[in-house]
Design a protein around this motif. Structure first.
Motif, PDB file in Angstrom:
ATOM      1  N   GLN A   1       3.827   8.085 -20.717  1.00  0.00           N
ATOM      2  CA  GLN A   1       3.427   6.712 -21.002  1.00  0.00           C
ATOM      3  C   GLN A   1       3.694   5.844 -19.773  1.00  0.00           C
ATOM      4  OE1 GLN A   1       5.846   8.177 -23.330  1.00  0.00           O
ATOM      5  NE2 GLN A   1       4.057   9.152 -24.277  1.00  0.00           N
ATOM      6  N   PHE A   2       2.747   4.923 -19.482  1.00  0.00           N
ATOM      7  CA  PHE A   2       2.845   4.047 -18.320  1.00  0.00           C
ATOM      8  C   PHE A   2       2.647   2.601 -18.777  1.00  0.00           C
ATOM      9  CE2 PHE A   2       1.421   8.154 -16.856  1.00  0.00           C
ATOM     10  CZ  PHE A   2       2.183   8.368 -15.723  1.00  0.00           C
ATOM     11  N   ASP A   3       3.225   1.679 -18.031  1.00  0.00           N
ATOM     12  CA  ASP A   3       3.022   0.267 -18.318  1.00  0.00           C
ATOM     13  C   ASP A   3       1.792  -0.251 -17.574  1.00  0.00           C
ATOM     14  OD1 ASP A   3       3.819   0.146 -15.714  1.00  0.00           O
ATOM     15  OD2 ASP A   3       5.709  -0.901 -16.085  1.00  0.00           O
ATOM     16  N   GLY A   4       1.551  -1.562 -17.689  1.00  0.00           N
ATOM     17  CA  GLY A   4       0.376  -2.128 -17.040  1.00  0.00           C
ATOM     18  C   GLY A   4       0.402  -2.024 -15.535  1.00  0.00           C
ATOM     19  N   GLY A   5       1.600  -1.946 -14.938  1.00  0.00           N
ATOM     20  CA  GLY A   5       1.705  -1.844 -13.491  1.00  0.00           C
ATOM     21  C   GLY A   5       1.622  -0.430 -12.971  1.00  0.00           C
ATOM     22  N   GLY A   6       1.411   0.533 -13.856  1.00  0.00           N
ATOM     23  CA  GLY A   6       1.312   1.923 -13.423  1.00  0.00           C
ATOM     24  C   GLY A   6       2.636   2.628 -13.296  1.00  0.00           C
ATOM     25  N   TYR A   7       3.729   2.062 -13.834  1.00  0.00           N
ATOM     26  CA  TYR A   7       5.046   2.694 -13.746  1.00  0.00           C
ATOM     27  C   TYR A   7       5.331   3.496 -15.019  1.00  0.00           C
ATOM     28  CZ  TYR A   7       5.908  -0.264  -9.693  1.00  0.00           C
ATOM     29  OH  TYR A   7       5.833  -0.867  -8.469  1.00  0.00           O
ATOM     30  N   LEU A   8       5.995   4.623 -14.836  1.00  0.00           N
ATOM     31  CA  LEU A   8       6.312   5.510 -15.953  1.00  0.00           C
ATOM     32  C   LEU A   8       7.337   4.860 -16.872  1.00  0.00           C
ATOM     33  CD1 LEU A   8       5.874   8.407 -17.115  1.00  0.00           C
ATOM     34  CD2 LEU A   8       7.900   9.086 -15.812  1.00  0.00           C
ATOM     35  N   THR A   9       7.038   4.800 -18.157  1.00  0.00           N
ATOM     36  CA  THR A   9       7.954   4.195 -19.130  1.00  0.00           C
ATOM     37  C   THR A   9       8.472   5.194 -20.155  1.00  0.00           C
ATOM     38  OG1 THR A   9       6.077   3.554 -20.533  1.00  0.00           O
ATOM     39  CG2 THR A   9       6.861   1.952 -18.898  1.00  0.00           C
TER      40      THR A   9
ATOM     41  N   ILE B   1       0.836  -1.205   0.000  1.00  0.00           N
ATOM     42  CA  ILE B   1       0.000   0.000   0.000  1.00  0.00           C
ATOM     43  C   ILE B   1       0.869   1.252   0.000  1.00  0.00           C
ATOM     44  CG2 ILE B   1      -1.699   1.299   1.323  1.00  0.00           C
ATOM     45  CD1 ILE B   1      -2.814  -1.380   2.316  1.00  0.00           C
ATOM     46  N   ALA B   2       1.955   1.228   0.805  1.00  0.00           N
ATOM     47  CA  ALA B   2       2.853   2.394   0.857  1.00  0.00           C
ATOM     48  C   ALA B   2       3.528   2.620  -0.490  1.00  0.00           C
ATOM     49  CB  ALA B   2       3.906   2.180   1.954  1.00  0.00           C
ATOM     50  N   ALA B   3       3.984   1.550  -1.151  1.00  0.00           N
ATOM     51  CA  ALA B   3       4.625   1.689  -2.457  1.00  0.00           C
ATOM     52  C   ALA B   3       3.650   2.208  -3.501  1.00  0.00           C
ATOM     53  CB  ALA B   3       5.216   0.349  -2.893  1.00  0.00           C
ATOM     54  N   GLU B   4       2.431   1.748  -3.437  1.00  0.00           N
ATOM     55  CA  GLU B   4       1.421   2.210  -4.382  1.00  0.00           C
ATOM     56  C   GLU B   4       1.133   3.696  -4.184  1.00  0.00           C
ATOM     57  OE1 GLU B   4      -1.236   1.942  -7.527  1.00  0.00           O
ATOM     58  OE2 GLU B   4       0.233   0.467  -6.786  1.00  0.00           O
ATOM     59  N   ALA B   5       1.090   4.131  -2.926  1.00  0.00           N
ATOM     60  CA  ALA B   5       0.810   5.542  -2.645  1.00  0.00           C
ATOM     61  C   ALA B   5       1.974   6.440  -3.044  1.00  0.00           C
ATOM     62  CB  ALA B   5       0.506   5.726  -1.154  1.00  0.00           C
ATOM     63  N   ALA B   6       3.207   5.915  -3.048  1.00  0.00           N
ATOM     64  CA  ALA B   6       4.391   6.727  -3.347  1.00  0.00           C
ATOM     65  C   ALA B   6       4.770   6.693  -4.819  1.00  0.00           C
ATOM     66  CB  ALA B   6       5.574   6.242  -2.512  1.00  0.00           C
ATOM     67  N   LYS B   7       3.995   6.080  -5.674  1.00  0.00           N
ATOM     68  CA  LYS B   7       4.317   6.023  -7.105  1.00  0.00           C
ATOM     69  C   LYS B   7       4.338   7.429  -7.707  1.00  0.00           C
ATOM     70  CE  LYS B   7       2.827   1.412  -8.571  1.00  0.00           C
ATOM     71  NZ  LYS B   7       1.852   0.659  -9.398  1.00  0.00           N
ATOM     72  N   PHE B   8       5.242   7.611  -8.697  1.00  0.00           N
ATOM     73  CA  PHE B   8       5.327   8.881  -9.415  1.00  0.00           C
ATOM     74  C   PHE B   8       4.209   8.947 -10.443  1.00  0.00           C
ATOM     75  CE2 PHE B   8       7.140  11.279 -13.056  1.00  0.00           C
ATOM     76  CZ  PHE B   8       7.107  12.529 -12.462  1.00  0.00           C
TER      77      PHE B   8
END
Length: 358
Positions: free
Chosen positions: A61-69, A39-46
């Motif tokens: 652009q983001f990937d399926g996991g919500g990370y910036l690509t 939960i903490a990692a999800e809340a701290a995503k850019f």
């Protein structure tokens, strides 16, 4: 043996139940910690924010996991047209700058010539230049002086005063020779020559100084030409730099939405990280509380019963009761010993004693 086996079995069974409960609590605690961290990692995503301005639009652009690509920006059509026009000017300015070296080459050649000429002038000292000046001037004056001497001698001869000599002086106090005797005309002539030579000597000294100054001036002039050559090279690049800087400014304006979106995303990530840290801290605290309170109530009770000395004593008395005596110690002490010598026998025992034995 039986009471000890029962107590040991109760303790062993309680320990087993307690260990099983502890393992279950540790597994639940680990799962709680992992969930809190997730939960903490999800809340701290850019999470950058898309921004559109007059000058451009940001793209993320983001990937399926919500990370910036990927990230980029699109320049507005108006600025894109400016960029194209400036790009054409920039190319032409660079071509002109490349031609500047050939155009300013005469300045460089002239500067090198002045350097060489100035070095030639500076190779002589002021005294050498003065001596050379005196010789040159006297060589120039020699013909006219010879003609003046011939005219003066002819005039004295015609007047009949060629052998007349006056005006001689004795030796000087320093020991130097005095003035020789001659005619007044000849004395005036040589005095004029002496005055002229003194004036030439003064001019020769000035000529020596001027020669050094002139040589240094040639070097300075050559350096100035070389500076103009270099300034021309740098100045030729000025239009190119100006056009390139204008294009860079346009690019910066178009990039503003990307920067703004990234800044907003960074602030959101910072706030999310703070929230995530709070969640993580609370989750870890809850997991520690769960793990600290873990245990089996029945197992703890069995362990307590197995280790309780009163329970062990009760079991021991239950399985090993104490043996009761037929007569108490006080009664046995009151019975007289059987002494046949005293005339008594077993038939003489008291009726009460026989009744008790029956």
């Amino acid at each position: 043996m039986v009471p000890a086996l029962i107590a040991g079995g109760a303790t062993l069974l309680g320990s087993s139940m307690q260990a099983s409960a502890t393992r279950d609590a540790a597994r639940q605690s680990a799962q709680a910690q992992l969930e809190s961290a997730r939960i903490a990692a999800e809340a701290a995503k850019f999470r950058p924010v898309g921004v559109t301005s007059r000058y451009g639009t940001s793209n993320f652009q983001f990937d399926g996991g919500g990370y910036l690509t990927g990230a980029g920006y699109t320049v507005s059509p108006e600025l894109k047209a400016y960029q194209d026009r400036l790009q054409a000017l920039t190319g032409g300015a660079l071509t002109e700058a490349e031609m500047a070296q050939q155009q300013y080459a005469p300045l460089q050649q002239s500067a090198q010539g002045l350097f060489g000429l100035g070095q030639q002038y500076l190779q002589q000292t002021p005294e050498q230049v003065a001596s050379q000046y005196m010789r040159q001037q006297q060589d120039l004056l020699a013909p006219s002086r010879e003609r003046q001497m011939a005219q003066l001698q002819n005039q004295l001869f015609q007047q009949g005063r060629g052998g007349l000599s006056v005006g001689a002086t004795g030796a000087r106090p320093s020991g130097a020779a005095g003035l020789g005797a001659t005619t007044p005309e000849m004395e005036a002539y040589y005095n004029a020559l002496a005055q002229q030579d003194l004036q030439l000597a003064s001019q020769a000294q000035q000529a020596g100084q001027q020669n050094v100054a002139f040589g240094a001036g040639l070097l300075g002039t050559g350096a100035g030409l070389m500076g103009q050559y270099q300034a021309g090279q740098v100045g030729a690049l000025s239009p190119f730099s100006t056009y390139l800087g204008a294009g860079s400014t346009i690019e910066s304006l178009a990039q503003q939405p990307l920067d703004i979106g990234a800044q907003l995303g960074g602030r959101a990530a910072t706030a999310g990280a703070n929230v995530g840290q709070s969640l993580l801290t609370g989750g870890l605290g809850a997991a520690r509380t769960l793990q600290g309170a873990a245990g089996s109530g029945l197992g703890s009770a069995l362990i307590g019963l197995g280790n309780n000395p009163y329970v062990q004593q009760g079991l021991d008395r239950y399985f090993n009761p104490p043996q009761q005596q037929a007569f108490s110690d006080a009664y046995q002490a009151s019975i007289q010993p059987n002494n046949f010598s005293s005339g008594y026998n077993s038939q003489q025992m008291s009726v009460g004693a026989r009744a008790f034995e029956n």
